[in-house]
Motif scaffolding. Structure first.
Motif, PDB file in Angstrom:
ATOM      1  N   LYS A  24       2.582   1.954  -3.349  1.00 44.15           N
ATOM      2  CA  LYS A  24       1.677   2.590  -4.300  1.00 44.15           C
ATOM      3  C   LYS A  24       1.539   4.084  -4.010  1.00 44.15           C
ATOM      4  CE  LYS A  24      -3.073   2.884  -5.902  1.00 44.15           C
ATOM      5  NZ  LYS A  24      -4.498   2.555  -5.650  1.00 44.15           N
ATOM      6  N   GLN A  25       1.351   4.422  -2.741  1.00 42.85           N
ATOM      7  CA  GLN A  25       1.205   5.824  -2.356  1.00 42.85           C
ATOM      8  C   GLN A  25       2.460   6.624  -2.714  1.00 42.85           C
ATOM      9  OE1 GLN A  25       0.435   5.363   1.825  1.00 42.85           O
ATOM     10  NE2 GLN A  25      -1.784   5.153   1.566  1.00 42.85           N
ATOM     11  N   THR A  63       0.825  -1.207   0.000  1.00 38.40           N
ATOM     12  CA  THR A  63       0.000   0.000   0.000  1.00 38.40           C
ATOM     13  C   THR A  63       0.860   1.258   0.000  1.00 38.40           C
ATOM     14  OG1 THR A  63      -1.745  -1.168   1.205  1.00 38.40           O
ATOM     15  CG2 THR A  63      -1.824   1.228   1.238  1.00 38.40           C
ATOM     16  N   GLN A  64       1.895   1.256   0.829  1.00 40.45           N
ATOM     17  CA  GLN A  64       2.770   2.425   0.917  1.00 40.45           C
ATOM     18  C   GLN A  64       3.578   2.618  -0.362  1.00 40.45           C
ATOM     19  OE1 GLN A  64       4.752   2.948   4.706  1.00 40.45           O
ATOM     20  NE2 GLN A  64       6.572   3.798   3.732  1.00 40.45           N
TER      21      GLN A  64
END
Length: 230
Positions: A140-141, A137-138
């Motif tokens: 991607k961010q 997730t990180q």
């Protein structure tokens, strides 16, 4: 006319980036399901993860072919070329992470429906899975925001995953003499290895973020070279 072509190119490139990063969302879904299957020894759910790998592979082919088509029609330079190159790497890492989810799912049925689970091993694996999920997730961010500091922070979580993998390995060695328990523990070391590789691939996505921003490729750490071989 030339400006219209460039505008269309950037629109297409932006869409390809969105599709590539969306592949990381698919990986998170796969990871959530395979961790649930692992926690509950749910063989049917594990089978669903294996069958759903076509979705990850399809996204890889879509983005990869889209980028090659774009390169055939345009000649990107400077930052655009860096982004094109980075997206080819990102979608490859997406495909690899999907494969690791499948590897975990295939291990779950091998010990049967009611394996001799050791809770201390399982809890470490679930912790590894949670960290791997957070890393994906990180990553991607960080890529979407072109945030190099956020990308570099992936190493912190990855080091914790590596430590937990070593714990699982040591616990498996000391698990005892019962053949069924030892077999289950052996399978769990392979699960730990797969989770560790997902984390490594997330770090690799972070490294592509830094490349897009700076134009220089560098490894953030030695986290891509694990201390324990699964």
């Amino acid at each position: 006319m030339a400006q219209d072509i460039r505008n269309h190119f950037h629109t297409e490139l932006t869409e390809l980036e969105s599709r590539a990063l969306g592949g990381l969302d698919i990986v998170v879904e796969q990871l959530d399901r395979v961790l649930e299957a692992l926690q509950h020894q749910d063989v049917e759910l594990a089978t669903m993860v294996v069958l759903d790998d076509d979705r990850v592979d399809g996204r890889y082919l879509e983005v990869h072919q889209g980028i090659l088509s774009l390169l055939a029609r345009q000649a990107p330079v400077a930052g655009d070329l860096r982004l094109v190159a980075a997206l080819l790497h990102v979608i490859k890492h997406v495909e690899r992470m999907g494969d690791q989810c499948v590897n975990i799912a295939k291990l779950i049925p091998l010990s049967g429906h009611e394996p001799p689970v050791r809770e201390e091993v399982l809890q470490r694996l679930l912790r590894m899975g949670g960290l791997a999920r957070s890393e994906v997730t990180q990553a991607k961010q960080a890529f979407a925001a072109r945030d190099v500091a956020l990308a570099e922070d992936l190493v912190r979580q990855d080091q914790e995953i590596n430590r937990l993998q070593r714990d699982v390995f040591q616990m498996a060695i000391a698990i005892g003499d019962d053949p069924d328990t030892r077999e289950w523990a052996m399978h769990m070391t392979l699960v730990a290895r797969a989770l560790e590789r997902i984390g490594d691939n997330a770090v690799d996505v972070g490294e592509q973020t830094a490349f897009v921003v700076t134009g220089l490729f560098r490894e953030f750490s030695d986290s891509s070279h694990p201390a324990v071989s699964g």
